[in-house]
Scaffold this active site. Sequence first.
Site, PDB file in Angstrom:
ATOM      1  CE  LYS A 235     -45.479 -35.378 -15.326  1.00  0.00           C
ATOM      2  NZ  LYS A 235     -44.541 -36.066 -14.439  1.00  0.00           N
TER       3      LYS A 235
ATOM      4  NE  ARG B 188     -44.480 -42.718 -10.749  1.00  0.00           N
ATOM      5  CZ  ARG B 188     -44.678 -41.403 -10.930  1.00  0.00           C
ATOM      6  NH1 ARG B 188     -45.862 -40.872 -10.699  1.00  0.00           N
ATOM      7  NH2 ARG B 188     -43.682 -40.628 -11.329  1.00  0.00           N
TER       8      ARG B 188
ATOM      9  CE1 TYR C 126     -79.581 -31.062 -14.408  1.00  0.00           C
ATOM     10  CE2 TYR C 126     -77.334 -30.243 -14.597  1.00  0.00           C
ATOM     11  CZ  TYR C 126     -78.524 -30.649 -15.190  1.00  0.00           C
ATOM     12  OH  TYR C 126     -78.642 -30.631 -16.547  1.00  0.00           O
TER      13      TYR C 126
ATOM     14  CG  MET D 220     -71.269 -31.639 -19.656  1.00  0.00           C
ATOM     15  SD  MET D 220     -72.086 -32.699 -20.845  1.00  0.00           S
ATOM     16  CE  MET D 220     -72.645 -34.060 -19.839  1.00  0.00           C
TER      17      MET D 220
END
Length: 378
Positions: free
Chosen positions: A40, A137, A271, A319
């Site tokens: 997956k 689940r 940052y 980013m």
Amino acid sequence: MNIEYPLWMEIDSQSLYTNFQRIQQHLTIPDASRIIGVVKADAYGHGLESVLLLQKWGMNRFGVATVQEGEALRQIGIKGTIYLLGGFIDQEIPGIFKNHLTPTLSSQEEWDRLNSAVQTNQQVLEFHVKVDTGMGRMGFLPEELNESLIAQIGHHPYLHLRGVMTHFASSENNPNYTHQQFEVFQNFLQKISHLNQIPIQNLEKHCCNSAGFLFFPDYHLDMVRVGIALFGVSPIQDPSPARSLGLSPVMRIRSRVKHLKNLPSGCCIGYGGTYITQRQTRLAVIPIGYAQGLLRRLSNRMEVLIKGQRAKCLGVISMDQMMVDVSDIPDVKRGDLVTILGPDGADEIRAEEMAAWAETIPHEILCSFNRIKNRIVV
Ligand SMILES: *Cc1c(COP(=O)(O)O)cnc(C)c1O
């Protein structure tokens, strides 16, 4: 190798092959057909090319989360059984038939929906039943599968019951809970075998994910569903379970030094100025950031390899870029190879170690690098 990308993923096909062999050898009855390769999320971020390799080497069962993932496998030419491990919504039902996927059923309602679909398309479909033994689940609770429902699902002209499965919640760290779940599963299997509705010995029974496969060899049953182990990584932050079985990581992430500068002591980096240089620092900028799957949580914690030596991350990951300290690595130049994940010289950065830095599991590390689309099979 002259790769034109600033950032790329290498798929170590030799390791993938060896992992597939080792997993077979570790089974009580070695046989490729007893392995469901769980692929997956684009094969845990490795890309579908690795699924084609596995098929070429004899893998014939695959597990996916969604119909869309199953369809993508059919489109690249995957022929074997594709188990839809994650269940389905009604809108996905046509795709299940179209792509000949093998769903795992979790409720009477799902059964009813499939049943009405085959009234119209009259197409044969194999399926497995999923039992919720403590995962909370997907899956039927054992008591929901009563005698009349079992009689129905066990004898249908088009919908053919081929297996029964359950999923462990804590096989990586809670043996008691895992034993309990296994016992609930066994009791359920016994219950349906006593009902004499279906020949239970013909059903494929399976419960192990990678942690179950590694830590509970008695629970392998007819098949195991291995995801992360196939890619050579432990399901926990400790790499030794994968290592001791001879599994080795398939994914490597590489980049190059894009920019270098000398900064005096007392400079803010990145940052928010979360790192302030404590000495004269030689800083390297690397073109990878959170948009390329490098979790921001790794800021000021992770390390990369340059010339086989470790360089610490300075400041927060942006980013598309990150900064590292190369003060102690002599002679670093613009364009030098940077290993974000994988070996370089005698050292190696593993997904397990990254998971520890980011306080997560190795699965999340691998999947997040799925954003790197430049993949090279080596
Ligand atoms: C994802 C998944 C697996 C594989 O888990 P790993 O820890 O990667 O081996 C097995 N079974 C089911 C039902 C899953 O959803």
